[in-house]
Scaffold this motif. Structure first.
Motif, PDB file in Angstrom:
ATOM      1  N   VAL B  94       0.726  -1.178  -0.142  1.00  0.00           N
ATOM      2  CA  VAL B  94       0.240   0.095  -0.094  1.00  0.00           C
ATOM      3  C   VAL B  94       1.009   1.224  -0.055  1.00  0.00           C
ATOM      4  O   VAL B  94       1.728   1.565   0.951  1.00  0.00           O
ATOM      5  CB  VAL B  94      -0.903   0.009   1.360  1.00  0.00           C
ATOM      6  CG1 VAL B  94      -1.973   1.196   1.279  1.00  0.00           C
ATOM      7  CG2 VAL B  94      -1.632  -1.360   1.600  1.00  0.00           C
ATOM      8  N   CYS B  95       0.745   2.188  -1.032  1.00  0.00           N
ATOM      9  CA  CYS B  95       1.429   3.538  -1.102  1.00  0.00           C
ATOM     10  C   CYS B  95       0.853   4.547  -0.049  1.00  0.00           C
ATOM     11  O   CYS B  95      -0.358   4.763  -0.106  1.00  0.00           O
ATOM     12  CB  CYS B  95       1.412   3.992  -2.537  1.00  0.00           C
ATOM     13  SG  CYS B  95       2.555   5.448  -2.495  1.00  0.00           S
ATOM     14  N   ILE B  96       1.797   4.816   0.860  1.00  0.00           N
ATOM     15  CA  ILE B  96       1.165   5.839   1.827  1.00  0.00           C
ATOM     16  C   ILE B  96       0.790   7.246   1.321  1.00  0.00           C
ATOM     17  O   ILE B  96       0.390   8.131   1.824  1.00  0.00           O
ATOM     18  CB  ILE B  96       2.162   5.639   3.145  1.00  0.00           C
ATOM     19  CG1 ILE B  96       3.407   6.448   2.651  1.00  0.00           C
ATOM     20  CG2 ILE B  96       1.963   4.518   3.762  1.00  0.00           C
ATOM     21  CD1 ILE B  96       4.076   6.513   4.005  1.00  0.00           C
ATOM     22  N   GLY B 131       4.410   1.602   2.117  1.00  0.00           N
ATOM     23  CA  GLY B 131       5.631   2.371   1.768  1.00  0.00           C
ATOM     24  C   GLY B 131       5.378   3.135   0.545  1.00  0.00           C
ATOM     25  O   GLY B 131       4.152   3.908   0.611  1.00  0.00           O
ATOM     26  N   LYS B 132       6.354   3.421  -0.226  1.00  0.00           N
ATOM     27  CA  LYS B 132       6.102   4.509  -1.370  1.00  0.00           C
ATOM     28  C   LYS B 132       6.122   3.614  -2.560  1.00  0.00           C
ATOM     29  O   LYS B 132       7.057   2.871  -2.756  1.00  0.00           O
ATOM     30  CB  LYS B 132       7.061   5.607  -1.247  1.00  0.00           C
ATOM     31  CG  LYS B 132       6.949   6.403  -0.307  1.00  0.00           C
ATOM     32  CD  LYS B 132       7.711   7.536  -0.377  1.00  0.00           C
ATOM     33  CE  LYS B 132       7.818   8.579   0.598  1.00  0.00           C
ATOM     34  NZ  LYS B 132       8.872   9.782   0.406  1.00  0.00           N
TER      35      LYS B 132
END
Lengths: 140, 140
Positions: B94-96, B131-132
């Motif tokens: 999951v991209c924060i 993370g990104k």
DNA sequence: GTACATGCAAATGCTTTGCATGTTT
DNA sequence: AAACATGCAAAGCATTTGCATGTAC
């Protein structure tokens, strides 16, 4: 991390060791085998000690920021807390019957290769394992 | 799982394929790269289509029960949904920053030995990696 | 026509915020 | 005394529930 260390940590950060904080920490240290919601904490406080639930909210958040507590969000979206003595990243086996928790270490991140493939930079992860603890298997 | 299969699944269960359900499914199928909250779904619905937010709540819960959607609870305790095409247990990166998600398979349960040691019977687990994503690393 | 769905209003539950008062240092 | 903390009241959100009305079948 024992209680005295916690108190000095609180003072180091310019915060004060109040009766309320002490009570909350006592409740948490008496219940290190499960994750307590703010409401749970309130229920464990002796009735002759009036404490506003807002004070609990504020303090558990502050403690979590100091690294004293671990927190997780349960199935119903409620945040739960437990004293974190380990200070090393770990995860929990959570009993869905009685709520008892057991720590296990974090290692073997098999998903790293998938992250790398996707150019994804991991910053943190959440892992919780749910099931029935030994006692609760026999009781059902 | 395509839309027609979803419709027949709904009918099989004695439920009805309404305009509202179709709209919600359209929104979700146009946003399979992220997890949407009920509020997000509402924002994606064309303004000329009045739909009560309660209807969205009821339907995403029903869809989740049918196995059409995957759900997770985010950091703020809000439930988010995504169409589940895989029908095989998996997890998400999951991209924060942008919220984009990427699936990765579930395997290699290293914690099984810890569970066994503790007499713990696993029923299910939750794993999410934050993370990104590639795009968001370069943009910061 | 009947059973299931929706819309609307209101309630519930968790959490946060503002502000005056209290307390630790 | 000053800075931080608490209590109380109220607000903010996400979510749920009850019930009359609407609609798919």
């Amino acid at each position: 991390m024992n209680v005295k260390k916690i108190y000095s940590l609180i003072k180091e950060k310019g915060q004060r060791v109040t009766r309320q904080k002490q009570t909350i920490l006592t409740v948490l240290s008496n219940n290190m085998d499960r994750m307590l919601s703010v409401h749970d904490i309130k229920e464990h406080i002796p009735q002759d000690q009036h404490m506003d639930i807002v004070t609990i909210y504020r303090n558990v958040q502050s403690f979590t920021g100091l690294g004293i507590l671990d927190s997780m969000i349960d199935d119903r979206g409620v945040t739960r807390y437990v004293l974190d003595n380990e200070h090393q990243h770990h995860h929990y086996l959570v009993c869905i019957v009685c709520g008892r928790i057991t720590n296990f270490p974090c290692h073997n991140h098999y998903w790293i290769s998938y992250a790398r493939e996707n150019g994804f930079q991991e910053l943190y992860h959440k892992l919780e394992v749910y099931g029935k603890c030994g006692r609760c298997q026999s009781n059902s």
